[in-house]
Motif scaffolding. Sequence first.
Motif, short mmCIF file in Angstrom:
data_model
loop_
_atom_site.label_atom_id
_atom_site.label_comp_id
_atom_site.label_asym_id
_atom_site.label_seq_id
_atom_site.Cartn_x
_atom_site.Cartn_y
_atom_site.Cartn_z
N GLN A 16 29.18 -30.58 -8.87
CA GLN A 16 29.70 -30.56 -10.41
C GLN A 16 30.51 -31.47 -10.85
OE1 GLN A 16 31.04 -26.53 -11.02
NE2 GLN A 16 31.91 -27.13 -13.14
N PRO A 17 30.63 -32.20 -11.80
CA PRO A 17 31.53 -33.15 -12.21
C PRO A 17 32.75 -32.29 -12.57
CG PRO A 17 29.65 -33.22 -13.65
CD PRO A 17 29.35 -31.91 -12.62
N GLN A 18 33.82 -32.92 -12.19
CA GLN A 18 35.23 -32.44 -12.63
C GLN A 18 35.26 -31.02 -12.07
OE1 GLN A 18 36.03 -33.37 -16.63
NE2 GLN A 18 36.35 -35.48 -16.30
N LEU A 19 35.22 -30.54 -10.93
CA LEU A 19 35.20 -29.31 -10.65
C LEU A 19 36.77 -28.76 -10.92
CD1 LEU A 19 33.96 -27.04 -8.82
CD2 LEU A 19 35.02 -28.12 -6.82
N LEU A 20 36.84 -27.44 -11.39
CA LEU A 20 38.17 -27.10 -11.96
C LEU A 20 38.84 -26.40 -10.78
CD1 LEU A 20 37.28 -24.76 -15.01
CD2 LEU A 20 38.25 -26.91 -15.10
N ARG A 21 40.12 -26.89 -10.68
CA ARG A 21 40.97 -26.55 -9.34
C ARG A 21 42.26 -25.93 -10.01
NH1 ARG A 21 41.48 -31.65 -5.79
NH2 ARG A 21 42.35 -32.26 -7.94
N SER A 22 42.94 -25.04 -9.14
CA SER A 22 44.51 -24.90 -9.44
C SER A 22 44.93 -24.17 -8.22
CB SER A 22 44.19 -23.40 -10.52
OG SER A 22 43.82 -22.40 -9.97
N ALA A 23 46.24 -24.05 -8.41
CA ALA A 23 47.02 -23.49 -7.17
C ALA A 23 46.60 -22.01 -7.14
CB ALA A 23 48.66 -23.26 -7.59
N ASP A 24 46.75 -21.52 -5.77
CA ASP A 24 46.32 -20.20 -5.65
C ASP A 24 47.25 -19.04 -6.25
OD1 ASP A 24 44.62 -17.87 -4.99
OD2 ASP A 24 45.19 -18.11 -2.66
N THR A 25 47.47 -19.13 -7.31
CA THR A 25 48.53 -18.30 -8.03
C THR A 25 47.74 -17.47 -9.23
OG1 THR A 25 49.08 -19.86 -9.62
CG2 THR A 25 50.43 -19.83 -7.50
N PRO A 26 48.49 -16.15 -9.57
CA PRO A 26 47.77 -15.63 -10.77
C PRO A 26 47.42 -16.35 -11.94
CG PRO A 26 49.50 -14.22 -9.56
CD PRO A 26 49.58 -15.62 -8.73
N LEU A 27 48.43 -17.15 -12.20
CA LEU A 27 48.49 -17.87 -13.28
C LEU A 27 47.42 -19.01 -13.09
CD1 LEU A 27 49.72 -18.58 -16.26
CD2 LEU A 27 51.41 -20.00 -15.19
N GLY A 28 47.47 -19.60 -12.13
CA GLY A 28 46.22 -20.84 -11.81
C GLY A 28 44.90 -20.07 -11.70
#
Length: 132
Positions: A16-28
């Motif tokens: 998948q292009p531009q896979l969504l990522r975030s920190a493993d936090t509730p907000l992310g």
Amino acid sequence: MMPEMTVAVDGPAPEQPQLLRSADTPLGRARVARGWSQDKAVRALVLLADAWGWQVASEASLKVQLSRWEHGGSRPNETYRVLLCSLYRATPKELGFDRAPQTAKGMRDRISTLESLVENLTAMLAAQGVQA
């Protein structure tokens, strides 16, 4: 009645292009659960603030701040906590805002407590003849 549609794929599926990522936090996790990039979340924050007549930072500044908030580098102030809760339709607790920020003294106290615990456990193991 609509005809049934099938899709055939030869070989492995592409990434998948531009896979969504975030920190493993509730907000992310809240942002990624909506399928939003940080850019989209920032635009939504600005639009919501504008709709309410609230003043917020520029989009460029908000993107930096959102990353810091998601990684726990800083905490949003009350204005942004309200906006984020509304934007993600979540409670402060669900977004991780219910925890008190750590102070340097609080961290030192916690480290001291953990060190004491390790020392006590090590002594107990030694008394039982177990080498740590």
